[in-house]
Scaffold this active site. Sequence first.
Site: not given
Lengths: 412, 83
Positions: A164, A303, A314, A335, A340, A400
């Site tokens: 990501c 994010h 976050e 998002k 995403h 990830f």
Amino acid sequence: MGLQRVVVTGIGTISPLGHDAETHFSSLIAGKSGVRYLDYDFVDKLDCKIAAPVTGFDPLAHFVKNKAATIDRVTQFSLVAAQQAITDSGLNLEQENRERIGIYLGTGMGGAASIEEGYVRLYRDNANRLKPFTVLMAMNNAAASQIALDFNLLGPNFTYCTACSSSTVAIGEAWRLIRTGEADAMLAGGAEALLTFGTIKAWEALRTLANEDPKDVSKSCKPFSKNRSGLVLGEGAAIVVLESLERAQARGAKIYGEIIGYASGNDSDHITKPSAEGQARAIKAALRSADIAPQEVDYINAHGTGTVLNDATETAAIKLSFGEAAQKVAVSSTKSLHGHLMGATGAVEFVTCLLAMKHQALPPTANLDEPDPACDLDYVANVARTGVKVDTVMSTSFAFGGTSGVLVARKL
Amino acid sequence: MSTMDTYETLKEIMLDKFEMDASALTMEATLESLAIDSLDTFDIIFAAEEKFDIKVPNDEVEIKTVGDVVSLIDRLRKEQGKV
């Protein structure tokens, strides 16, 4: 030669919200969602039938027939975004030293559809051979390489694959090359096109995808809201043109903003579980790189995936790194509207930040219906803010695998 | 199936893949003159293998003209008993 100041002179975007950057941004400001029911033939076999696809994209409007048939969808998006960015920058490649122009592109799964098409032939249809272009369509560096080929770029050509954060890292690493004077101009960004049966199934298995909102599926992605249930997969591409300030000014180029800082780091904690400490380290490093105090940041494009864990983590990371300034900075997760975009998401969100500065407007976090005590910052809930000061922006990407990327940009 | 039929079928395959003028697809035309590179040639052979139910061995892919492809297909169909 000392370090160069690095500016963005061109942008290109194809997203679930539009086929160019301005349409993408105005859709965000209007709160328009790209999340919808998929209409693909395999949709009945999906538990999660929603995503944020790029709609109305006709490859033959951009490429001749045999070209369209021999490049993956991810490459098609990439080439369209690259062309937009170059056109927008006003660069005349004919007059440039192409050895000093390159491409850094991020992608998570590259030509996912081409790989899958191959397996479908072999395992489902019992064919015993594959199309000759299978490798060249599927390989992760196909998109960047096709860009380099089509625009005859002779400089560095690298593909970053850090899930990501791929395209944030790609832009940041390209920034380094301009900064140190190793390149005159760089195309940088990311692309993703992974809305295939197998890939969506694999994401389903991770139990990170959002439940469909029973009343309105377009509102299924709910970052920072107490009732958030996961992320929504998207696709698209965004590419920017980076040059030194000196060069951009010398040729009278339009300038979207200066990239004043970049940092990447690694959580080294867990393959999926985000780490507040790791994210905070990356944010702090980016602030140090930009040599600014947290209170100078007007906007963070977070994010903000919409998973229970990410958004709380976050939020904690922003508090850890921003201190008291965390309560003042506007944070949003776009998002909620464009989904995403995985390997492309950082680039799409960075372009969103640049346009936030251009238009002095903040895109909202949509679908933030229920406050969560674990998410207590200013998330620009539900409604865009226009006519506000947006001079310094930050775009964060956490992946990830653990690789984080943070970009900081400023209006000139 | 005659050589002429093979040629017509090959033409269909090529016109389906490439945007080109059918009149340029003569037996004598070189693939190079049609802007068809070695990868594109593999792609044409792939489609021809499906269409004609033949298998083109790796060392046979030395082709210059449209006519060469037609001859190759005809020969392999005979050799592989697909006529």
